[in-house]
Scaffold this motif. Structure first.
Motif: not given
Length: 105
Positions: A25-31, A33-38, A77-85
């Motif tokens: 679930a953590r690996l495939f968190d949509i945030r 995927i979206i953050g990485g692509l952006f 993208g960095l926002f999504f990754l920070a949100w995930l973290k």
């Protein structure tokens, strides 16, 4: 006595599966995927902005649109990754399935 060992094995397997499920679930968190692509596309578009010719900039009426779009994509993208973290997905409590919710109708 063999029944005790069987229940112990089942409990161990259930615990292992719950751990694997939470990891998936953590690996495939949509945030993620979206953050990485952006971030990836943001880097590509930003590089295109740095290498833009004067003719490309003149086409966009003096604005280096690739540079600004790339930087915006990088920030998003960095926002999504920070949100995930900062707010990781919490695994479901053990033994509680989504269908088990008691609702008053």
């Amino acid at each position: 006595m063999s029944e005790f060992y069987f229940e112990k094995d089942v409990q161990r397997e259930v615990t292992e599966l719950q751990g694997k499920s939470a990891t998936a679930a953590r690996l495939f968190d949509i945030r993620r995927i979206i953050g990485g692509l952006f971030v990836i596309y943001g880097v590509i578009v930003t590089i295109a902005g740095f290498t833009a010719s004067d003719a490309d900039i003149d086409k966009a009426e003096g604005v280096n649109i690739n540079l600004w779009t790339g930087l915006g994509m990088l920030l998003l993208g960095l926002f999504f990754l920070a949100w995930l973290k900062l707010r990781p997905a919490a695994p479901a409590p053990p033994g509680v399935e989504p269908e088990d919710d008691e609702r008053v109708e």
